[in-house]
Design a protein around this motif. Structure first.
Motif, PDB file in Angstrom:
ATOM      1  N   ARG A  89       2.719   1.850  -3.380  1.00  0.00           N
ATOM      2  CA  ARG A  89       1.828   2.364  -4.426  1.00  0.00           C
ATOM      3  C   ARG A  89       1.536   3.848  -4.247  1.00  0.00           C
ATOM      4  O   ARG A  89       1.042   4.499  -5.177  1.00  0.00           O
ATOM      5  N   THR A 101       0.824  -1.203   0.000  1.00  0.00           N
ATOM      6  CA  THR A 101       0.000   0.000   0.000  1.00  0.00           C
ATOM      7  C   THR A 101       0.859   1.254   0.000  1.00  0.00           C
ATOM      8  O   THR A 101       0.565   2.229  -0.707  1.00  0.00           O
ATOM      9  N   TRP A 151     -10.012  -7.476  -5.064  1.00  0.00           N
ATOM     10  CA  TRP A 151      -8.771  -6.750  -4.767  1.00  0.00           C
ATOM     11  C   TRP A 151      -8.345  -5.895  -5.965  1.00  0.00           C
ATOM     12  O   TRP A 151      -7.975  -4.727  -5.808  1.00  0.00           O
ATOM     13  N   ASP A 184      -2.969  -5.918   1.413  1.00  0.00           N
ATOM     14  CA  ASP A 184      -2.367  -5.209   0.295  1.00  0.00           C
ATOM     15  C   ASP A 184      -2.121  -6.094  -0.920  1.00  0.00           C
ATOM     16  O   ASP A 184      -1.762  -5.608  -1.980  1.00  0.00           O
ATOM     17  N   SER A 219     -10.427  -2.804  -6.419  1.00  0.00           N
ATOM     18  CA  SER A 219     -10.147  -1.779  -5.417  1.00  0.00           C
ATOM     19  C   SER A 219      -8.829  -1.065  -5.681  1.00  0.00           C
ATOM     20  O   SER A 219      -8.756   0.169  -5.631  1.00  0.00           O
ATOM     21  N   THR A 220      -7.763  -1.812  -5.969  1.00  0.00           N
ATOM     22  CA  THR A 220      -6.427  -1.224  -6.072  1.00  0.00           C
ATOM     23  C   THR A 220      -6.107  -0.674  -7.458  1.00  0.00           C
ATOM     24  O   THR A 220      -5.351   0.296  -7.581  1.00  0.00           O
ATOM     25  N   HIS A 221      -6.638  -1.268  -8.511  1.00  0.00           N
ATOM     26  CA  HIS A 221      -6.265  -0.860  -9.870  1.00  0.00           C
ATOM     27  C   HIS A 221      -7.373  -0.102 -10.607  1.00  0.00           C
ATOM     28  O   HIS A 221      -7.087   0.624 -11.553  1.00  0.00           O
TER      29      HIS A 221
END
Length: 627
Positions: free
Chosen positions: A173, A170, A616, A343, A619-621
């Motif tokens: 990034r 996290t 996941w 993460d 959410s992250t990408h």
């Protein structure tokens, strides 16, 4: 317990102020304080810039003297450190005898002065869990280190002369120069295991610093070195018999528990009522001047609730016991939060009760001891039991085994029951068949790649141990792969998401070395595994309170999350979404969904892994809120 992050790079690759964003991303790991350190220096005539970040969860010396990053009195050494050094008082006395002067009561300063006295050799003297970054301005070097068993996490990325590192992806990034790109090989491994095995990560250009390793940055280059190995022999005296083995194991575990009870904040323990956590709590209660606080969770699902066992152990030991009941809605809410809490994609369903237990315990304490590690070290898993049952059979010639395996009525095979089809297999193939239970045949089509090798990380560790029987090799593999990348990752992210420090005395490296070198006949007795740990517990708790079939720490997600699973399958595994992302094969996923069986535990496991990855990734990408 804390979060750490940092960067060292040529000035043109250094982004001023980015360390603040990285540090902010780790705020949950250290809610009590944040600190930054930046400097410019020259190494071999070349200019470099360095920044260290730290978020603090105050456990020892709650004063401002524990502020990090911390520099020594001369300013030549600066450290950002996450963890606990349990023997710091002994090391401090040794350093004071050498003339070192201390300004605080922290283990952080002991680490700094220890490095000043012994260089990187200080790591070999540490007893505890840690991940740290230490800048030596004299030499122009940066040293990263991770503890022997991988209790504390540390990721790094080295590209185009810039070294980025952090406790969690996290934080990496959050740096503008960091490029997050899903590694397809790691994705394939995740679909097998439900976690990403090291040394890689789900991000293509990022690695874990492996347990028992250091990374030295020097003059724009990095060198990774192993300083401790599970396989290394030591000079520990071997016990003469089983009773002596129990005494030796109990003494080492008791000392490890006592060291991990050092705290300037409220302390308690997780208690499931099983062998491992009950043994830890019983040793805590013996050594505590106050009543130990214990925490457990129960679930209103037939066959899954073990809260009554924890309650009985707590009552016998006289702990101050706290119990939380899990309801479907609370489990579903945590499941929705998982992409934000972990993460990397993480598919171990026991993360859900672990998060709930951590949140519950944090209402009362800041530190909690855990029994994690006993299964890996003393043969507590399903595949260890099966390997033990097949061990005598494996000693017979392969030609004979293959011939007899064709006779279903053979008495030996009848006693092996559901294992009879495996009777003809060699050691490695047998271990693979027992450990690897996901849908191996479907994975290449789902992942869109034929390069998905089932259980390659675990099997590499299994085959890498060149001595011992199959069961010991399996325990070594579990301790090297499954333990740090699944179990300890689960505990770290769940506990640190609420600023709770989890300590694992069973994983004191001296306890680990002792346990992994006990003969198999002392690990399995009377048909039960973990015999040394059981005997330690039986001396304190009646057998009838703890002897029962093992139940894993997980959740029946098909029951508790039934509606969510159906909704998430439709939303996240649609052909259009998967095709747009280009990471999984949309035709392969749809074909697999069409033939999966709702009653198959293997299919449910694969479905959950697919959903966990897609949620996941969203959410992250894609920046989407969890559906």
């Amino acid at each position: 317990m804390c979060g750490i992050c940092g960067i060292v790079a040529p000035p043109e690759r250094f982004v001023s102020g980015s360390i603040r964003d990285m540090n902010r991303a780790l705020g949950h790991r250290g809610p009590d304080d944040q600190g930054l350190f930046e400097t410019r220096f020259t190494a071999s005539g070349e200019p470099y810039a360095l920044a260290l970040g730290h978020t603090r969860l105050s456990i020892l010396d709650l004063s401002d003297a524990g502020h990090q990053p911390m520099s020594n009195s001369s300013g030549e050494l600066t450290v950002s450190y996450n963890g606990e050094i349990y023997n710091y008082r002994e090391l401090r006395r040794e350093l004071e005898d050498q003339g070192h002067v201390f300004r605080s009561r922290t283990d952080t300063e002991v680490l700094l002065e220890g490095y000043r006295a012994w260089g990187s050799g200080v790591i070999d003297r540490l007893v505890g869990m840690f991940a740290f970054a230490l800048f030596d301005a004299r030499a122009g070097t940066l040293l990263l280190a991770r503890d022997r068993l991988g209790i504390k996490p540390l990721y790094y990325s080295f590209r185009e002369g810039a070294l980025l590192f952090a406790s969690e992806l996290t934080a990496l990034r959050a740096h503008p120069a960091y490029h997050a790109e899903v590694d397809r090989r790691s994705l394939g491994l995740f679909l097998q295991y439900g976690y990403v095995p090291g040394p890689g990560s789900i991000d293509r250009h990022t690695h874990r610093l492996m347990p028992g390793h250091t990374l030295l940055w020097e003059r724009g280059q990095v060198q990774v070195r192993r300083y401790w190995n599970l396989q290394d022999e030591d000079d520990t005296e071997r016990p003469a018999d089983f009773d002596a083995a129990v005494d030796g194991f109990g003494q080492r575990l008791g000392e490890a528990v006592e060291q991990r009870m050092i705290s300037d904040v409220p302390l308690g323990a997780f208690l499931s009522g099983g062998i491992d956590s009950s043994a830890v709590v019983s040793l805590m209660q013996e050594r505590s001047s106050q009543t130990v606080q214990t925490f457990t969770i129960g679930i209103d699902e037939s066959g899954w609730d073990e809260a009554q066992h924890a309650r009985a152990v707590a009552q016998h030991l006289g702990t101050e016991h706290h119990e939380l009941r899990i309801e479907s809605e609370s489990a579903a809410q945590v499941a929705r939060d998982l992409p934000l809490l972990y993460d990397e994609p993480f598919g171990d369903t026991s993360a859900i009760p672990m998060v709930l237990l951590s949140r519950f315990a944090r209402q009362h304490v800041t530190v909690a001891l855990s029994g994690d590690g006993g299964d890996e070290l003393l043969g507590g898993y399903w595949h260890h039991d099966r390997l033990a049952r097949l061990a005598p059979w494996q000693k017979l010639p392969g030609l004979f085994r293959r011939a007899v395996a064709r006779i279903p009525s053979w008495p030996v095979l009848r006693r092996l029951g559901d294992l009879s089809p495996l009777a003809a297999e060699g050691e490695t193939a047998l271990a693979h068949a027992l450990v690897h239970r996901s849908d191996a045949a479907a994975l290449p089509a789902i992942a869109g790649s034929e390069n998905v090798h089932p259980s390659e990380a675990w099997l590499a560790a299994f085959e890498g141990l060149d001595r011992g029987d199959a069961i010991h090799r399996a325990m070594f593999a579990d301790a090297a792969v499954y333990l740090p990348d699944d179990i300890l990752t689960k505990v770290d992210r769940a506990s640190m998401s609420v600023g709770l420090e989890a300590r694992v005395p069973v994983l004191d490296h001296r306890v680990v070395r002792y346990a992994l070198r006990l003969p198999l006949r002392w690990i399995w007795r009377e048909g039960l595994s973990k015999a040394p740990l059981r005997e330690v517990l039986y001396r304190r708790v009646p057998r009838e309170l703890v002897d029962r079939p093992k139940r894993g720490f997980g959740l029946p997600i098909d029951a508790l999350l039934k509606d969510d699973l159906a909704r998430w399958t439709r939303h996240y595994l649609s052909r259009d979404r998967i095709g747009e992302e280009g990471l999984l094969d949309p035709d392969g996923v749809q074909a697999w969904l069409g033939r999966r069986s709702p009653r198959s535990s293997r299919d449910l496991r694969t479905l959950w892994f697919l959903i966990c990855f897609e949620r996941w990734f969203a959410s992250t990408h894609r920046g989407e809120e969890a559906a």
